[in-house]
Design a protein around this motif. Structure first.
Motif, PDB file in Angstrom:
ATOM      1  N   ILE A  44       0.648  -1.318   0.003  1.00  0.00           N
ATOM      2  CA  ILE A  44      -0.054   0.266   0.001  1.00  0.00           C
ATOM      3  C   ILE A  44       0.871   1.353   0.163  1.00  0.00           C
ATOM      4  N   GLU A  45       0.426   2.112  -1.028  1.00  0.00           N
ATOM      5  CA  GLU A  45       1.484   3.508  -0.971  1.00  0.00           C
ATOM      6  C   GLU A  45       0.661   4.482  -1.206  1.00  0.00           C
ATOM      7  N   LYS A  46       0.433   5.249  -0.128  1.00  0.00           N
ATOM      8  CA  LYS A  46      -0.345   6.440   0.065  1.00  0.00           C
ATOM      9  C   LYS A  46      -1.823   5.902  -0.360  1.00  0.00           C
ATOM     10  N   ASP A  47      -2.106   6.743  -1.337  1.00  0.00           N
ATOM     11  CA  ASP A  47      -3.687   6.386  -1.919  1.00  0.00           C
ATOM     12  C   ASP A  47      -3.707   5.148  -2.893  1.00  0.00           C
ATOM     13  N   VAL A  48      -2.783   4.513  -3.182  1.00  0.00           N
ATOM     14  CA  VAL A  48      -2.799   3.466  -4.067  1.00  0.00           C
ATOM     15  C   VAL A  48      -2.568   2.120  -3.533  1.00  0.00           C
ATOM     16  N   VAL A  49      -3.219   1.131  -3.697  1.00  0.00           N
ATOM     17  CA  VAL A  49      -2.825  -0.322  -3.343  1.00  0.00           C
ATOM     18  C   VAL A  49      -2.449  -1.064  -4.517  1.00  0.00           C
ATOM     19  N   VAL A  50      -1.314  -1.762  -4.261  1.00  0.00           N
ATOM     20  CA  VAL A  50      -0.649  -2.374  -5.418  1.00  0.00           C
ATOM     21  C   VAL A  50      -1.265  -4.002  -5.213  1.00  0.00           C
ATOM     22  N   ILE A  51      -1.677  -4.603  -6.231  1.00  0.00           N
ATOM     23  CA  ILE A  51      -2.050  -6.006  -6.206  1.00  0.00           C
ATOM     24  C   ILE A  51      -1.498  -6.757  -7.421  1.00  0.00           C
ATOM     25  N   GLU A  52      -1.204  -8.083  -6.821  1.00  0.00           N
ATOM     26  CA  GLU A  52      -0.913  -9.055  -7.965  1.00  0.00           C
ATOM     27  C   GLU A  52      -1.945 -10.125  -8.159  1.00  0.00           C
ATOM     28  N   ILE A  53      -2.067  -9.940  -9.682  1.00  0.00           N
ATOM     29  CA  ILE A  53      -3.387 -10.664 -10.208  1.00  0.00           C
ATOM     30  C   ILE A  53      -2.552 -11.297 -11.287  1.00  0.00           C
ATOM     31  N   GLU A  54      -2.670 -12.929 -11.000  1.00  0.00           N
ATOM     32  CA  GLU A  54      -2.199 -13.794 -12.177  1.00  0.00           C
ATOM     33  C   GLU A  54      -0.849 -13.383 -12.590  1.00  0.00           C
ATOM     34  N   LYS A  55       0.296 -12.970 -11.477  1.00  0.00           N
ATOM     35  CA  LYS A  55       1.348 -12.778 -11.800  1.00  0.00           C
ATOM     36  C   LYS A  55       1.849 -11.461 -12.452  1.00  0.00           C
ATOM     37  N   GLU A  56       0.738 -10.607 -12.333  1.00  0.00           N
ATOM     38  CA  GLU A  56       0.892  -9.275 -13.011  1.00  0.00           C
ATOM     39  C   GLU A  56       0.428  -8.425 -12.023  1.00  0.00           C
ATOM     40  N   ILE A  57       1.178  -6.896 -12.029  1.00  0.00           N
ATOM     41  CA  ILE A  57       0.971  -5.844 -10.949  1.00  0.00           C
ATOM     42  C   ILE A  57      -0.047  -4.958 -11.511  1.00  0.00           C
ATOM     43  N   PHE A  58      -1.146  -4.636 -10.628  1.00  0.00           N
ATOM     44  CA  PHE A  58      -2.014  -3.429 -10.944  1.00  0.00           C
ATOM     45  C   PHE A  58      -1.982  -2.438  -9.679  1.00  0.00           C
ATOM     46  N   ASN A  59      -2.319  -1.282 -10.007  1.00  0.00           N
ATOM     47  CA  ASN A  59      -2.421  -0.280  -9.147  1.00  0.00           C
ATOM     48  C   ASN A  59      -3.985   0.099  -9.132  1.00  0.00           C
ATOM     49  N   PHE A  60      -4.655   0.371  -7.919  1.00  0.00           N
ATOM     50  CA  PHE A  60      -6.006   0.739  -7.804  1.00  0.00           C
ATOM     51  C   PHE A  60      -5.969   1.489  -6.694  1.00  0.00           C
ATOM     52  N   ASN A  61      -6.756   2.543  -6.631  1.00  0.00           N
ATOM     53  CA  ASN A  61      -7.292   3.682  -5.744  1.00  0.00           C
ATOM     54  C   ASN A  61      -7.701   3.075  -4.388  1.00  0.00           C
ATOM     55  N   ILE A  62      -7.243   3.307  -3.299  1.00  0.00           N
ATOM     56  CA  ILE A  62      -7.564   2.861  -1.846  1.00  0.00           C
ATOM     57  C   ILE A  62      -8.940   3.089  -1.609  1.00  0.00           C
ATOM     58  N   ASP A  63      -9.437   3.941  -2.283  1.00  0.00           N
ATOM     59  CA  ASP A  63     -11.110   4.039  -1.953  1.00  0.00           C
ATOM     60  C   ASP A  63     -11.915   3.027  -2.358  1.00  0.00           C
ATOM     61  N   LEU A  64     -11.345   2.114  -3.066  1.00  0.00           N
ATOM     62  CA  LEU A  64     -12.088   0.770  -3.526  1.00  0.00           C
ATOM     63  C   LEU A  64     -11.965  -0.387  -2.355  1.00  0.00           C
ATOM     64  N   PHE A  65     -11.218  -0.228  -1.425  1.00  0.00           N
ATOM     65  CA  PHE A  65     -10.805  -1.119  -0.456  1.00  0.00           C
ATOM     66  C   PHE A  65     -11.649  -0.796   0.891  1.00  0.00           C
ATOM     67  N   PRO A  66     -11.747  -1.827   1.744  1.00  0.00           N
ATOM     68  CA  PRO A  66     -12.080  -1.662   3.259  1.00  0.00           C
ATOM     69  C   PRO A  66     -10.877  -0.952   3.933  1.00  0.00           C
ATOM     70  N   GLU A  67     -11.353  -0.158   4.888  1.00  0.00           N
ATOM     71  CA  GLU A  67     -10.261   0.539   5.787  1.00  0.00           C
ATOM     72  C   GLU A  67      -9.297  -0.362   6.267  1.00  0.00           C
ATOM     73  N   ASN A  68      -9.564  -1.746   6.558  1.00  0.00           N
ATOM     74  CA  ASN A  68      -8.796  -2.488   7.352  1.00  0.00           C
ATOM     75  C   ASN A  68      -7.657  -3.443   6.392  1.00  0.00           C
ATOM     76  N   ILE A  69      -7.682  -2.888   5.159  1.00  0.00           N
ATOM     77  CA  ILE A  69      -6.807  -3.684   4.111  1.00  0.00           C
ATOM     78  C   ILE A  69      -5.574  -3.615   4.541  1.00  0.00           C
ATOM     79  N   LYS A  70      -4.689  -4.779   4.261  1.00  0.00           N
ATOM     80  CA  LYS A  70      -3.023  -4.944   4.738  1.00  0.00           C
ATOM     81  C   LYS A  70      -2.417  -5.656   3.798  1.00  0.00           C
TER      82      LYS A  70
END
Length: 72
Positions: free
Chosen positions: A8-34
């Motif tokens: 998690i980088e500031k307002d961005v959550v970095v996710i690995e999906i099928e061995k690829e990396i994607f960035n999503f706005n943190i507003d799309l996630f619950p507050e307790n994401i880790k």
């Protein structure tokens, strides 16, 4: 779509999906994401797959302990 939270980088959550990396706005996630949470995109937001996350954490912990025991 399922993925693993890499970091998690500031307002961005970095996710690995099928061995690829994607960035999503943190507003799309619950507050307790880790880092390490397994998530799934559902109804315009991500939800934490708590049971799958706990299972994955246990598998990683068990693997770590088995590696340590081999060194003894």
């Amino acid at each position: 779509m399922k993925g693993i939270v890499d970091r998690i980088e500031k307002d961005v959550v970095v996710i690995e999906i099928e061995k690829e990396i994607f960035n999503f706005n943190i507003d799309l996630f619950p507050e307790n994401i880790k880092e390490g949470d397994l998530v799934e995109y559902e109804e315009d937001k991500f939800i934490i797959l708590e049971d799958e996350t706990k299972k994955r954490e246990k598998e990683i912990r068990d693997l770590f302990h088995s590696l340590i025991e081999k060194d003894d």
